[in-house]
Every structure is written in structure tokens, then in C-alpha cells.
Design an enzyme around this catalytic site. Structure first.
Site, PDB file in Angstrom:
ATOM      1  N   GLU A   1       0.819  -1.223   0.000  1.00 47.48           N
ATOM      2  CA  GLU A   1       0.000   0.000   0.000  1.00 47.48           C
ATOM      3  C   GLU A   1       0.855   1.277   0.000  1.00 47.48           C
ATOM      4  O   GLU A   1       0.513   2.248  -0.660  1.00 47.48           O
ATOM      5  CB  GLU A   1      -0.906  -0.019   1.241  1.00 47.48           C
ATOM      6  N   ASP A   2       1.959   1.261   0.694  1.00 46.77           N
ATOM      7  CA  ASP A   2       2.678   2.520   0.943  1.00 46.77           C
ATOM      8  C   ASP A   2       4.077   2.618   0.332  1.00 46.77           C
ATOM      9  O   ASP A   2       4.755   3.630   0.528  1.00 46.77           O
ATOM     10  CB  ASP A   2       2.812   2.755   2.462  1.00 46.77           C
TER      11      ASP A   2
END
Ligand code: NDP
Ligand code: ZN
Length: 187
Positions: free
Chosen positions: A65-66
Site C-alpha cells: 500500500e505505501d
């Protein structure tokens, strides 16, 4: 045991490398890696989760996600079960933020048991930080809204681990008390 430790150390090293330029959103700009380590630690100590796959996926839970981490990297290095868990707890970054938030509430009851455990520990960590190490410049109202959203997501995760659920409830209550106190100090 020896293999589990090697697997875990590999995940810690991988996650630390991937998150190395990131900071949490708190005023102190804490190193981002503190958060996935805390999530894994909560699973082990509070949830009494000792399954290496779940703990490893917790260490890696924000990499897709990051960071620039790809599915191929996770599956090659940690296998498809870990990849599946990381994907289950990752938002689709192509969606608008409001939609991603809504989807977490809708999807949480349908996650696998292991993904639910990771999500629950993740929400404990974030709810604690929203109250005690909050993102810079967030209004009280925004923090109150975050706590309500987290409670709504966790509603769909219940029935899998009494200790983690109780710890979430206590963390949420302490967080709300803290925000009430801040509100009284600065109405
Ligand atoms: P974000 O999702 O942008 O930020 C919260 C996330 O940041 C956490 O879930 C956590 O995710 C990570 N995080 C990093 N550092 C911290 C920290 N110190 N404390 C807690 N979490 C941290 O924010 P919102 O939940 O507010 O979601 C954005 C939504 O809010 C959008 O829908 C937007 O439209 C709306 N919005 C609302 C405003 C308002 O005033 N109410 C203002 C602006 C936007 P992780 O575990 O993945 O690291
Ligand atoms: Zn997280």
C-alpha cells in the site's frame, strides 16, 4: 523454529528497507517501521498469535500500500500465503479515499481469519496514535471521525480473538477519553 526466525528476520529487513524513507504522521515524525513492528508485537503479546505466516504478513502489511513493493517481490521472497494476507489488508490505491474507507467497512467481515487478526492489531496501533501521537494538523473533529470509522471497521472483525478485541475496546475508550479532555482544555 530456526526457519521461522530466519523468515521473520528477512521480513523485518525487507520492510525496514522498503519503508526507510517514510515517517509516521505524528509531530515527532517517528520512523514508519515502528508501526508494522508494533502490529506484529501486539499480535504476539496481546493476541497470543504465534503463527509465523501471520506475524510475517503483519511486518509486511503496509509495504504494497505505501511503498513501491510489488506482488512478485512478496510472493518470490515470502510465498503466496503471505502475499495473499498482505493483499487482503491493503487498500486499492486507485480508488478515491472516501471509497477506500467505505470498502474497508464493507469488506472486513469477509476477510480470512489471519487477515482479520492483522487488521485488528493495525487498528489498535492507529487508534492509539490518533489519540496519543496524532497526525500533525488534524482537527479534533477529524480525529473523532477516524475513531468512529475504526470502530465500524472493527465491528466486522469480531469473534476471532477475545484478547485483541478487548485491547481494541480499551484503546478506543482511552482514545475517546483523551480527545474529550483535549476538547475541554481547548473548546
Ligand atoms: P488517512 O487515511 O489519510 O490517515 C490515517 C492513516 O495514516 C492511518 O490509518 C495510518 O494508516 C496512517 N498513519 C500514519 N501516521 C499516523 C499517526 N500518527 N496516527 C494515526 N495514523 C497514522 O486519513 P483519514 O482516516 O482521515 O482518511 C482520509 C479521509 O478523510 C478521506 O476520505 C478524506 O476525504 C477525509 N478528510 C477528512 C477531513 C476532516 O477534517 N474530517 C479533512 C481531510 C480529509 P497505516 O496503518 O496504513 O499507516
Ligand atoms: Zn498499518
Amino acid at each position: 523454529m530456526k526457519n521461522d526466525l530466519a523468515f521473520l528476520l528477512k521480513a523485518l529487513y525487507f520492510s525496514a528497507q522498503k519503508h526507510r524513507h517514510q515517517r509516521r504522521k505524528d509531530t515527532a515524525a517517528s520512523p514508519f517501521i515502528n508501526h508494522p513492528i508494533e502490529v506484529a508485537h501486539l499480535l504476539w503479546t496481546v493476541g497470543e498469535v504465534s503463527d509465523a505466516t501471520t506475524i510475517t504478513a503483519a511486518i509486511l502489511h503496509d509495504t504494497i500500500e505505501d511503498t513501491d513493493t510489488t506482488c512478485e517481490e512478496i510472493s518470490m521472497q515470502f510465498g503466496n500465503e503471505v502475499l495473499g494476507l498482505v493483499l487482503e489488508v491493503s487498500d486499492d490505491k486507485n480508488l478515491p479515499k472516501q471509497e477506500r474507507k467505505r470498502k474497508q467497512i464493507v469488506h472486513s467481515p469477509h476477510l480470512s481469519r489471519k487477515a482479520k487478526l492483522i487488521k485488528l492489531a493495525d487498528k489498535i496501533s492507529n487508534v492509539h496514535d490518533i489519540a496519543f501521537a496524532p497526525p500533525d494538523h488534524w482537527s479534533l473533529q477529524r480525529r473523532i471521525e477516524y475513531l468512529q470509522w475504526a470502530e465500524d471497521v472493527v465491528a466486522g472483525l469480531r469473534g476471532i480473538n477475545k484478547n485483541l478485541e478487548k485491547h481494541f475496546d480499551e484503546t478506543l475508550a482511552a482514545a475517546r477519553q483523551r480527545l474529550n479532555e483535549e476538547n475541554k482544555e481547548n473548546p
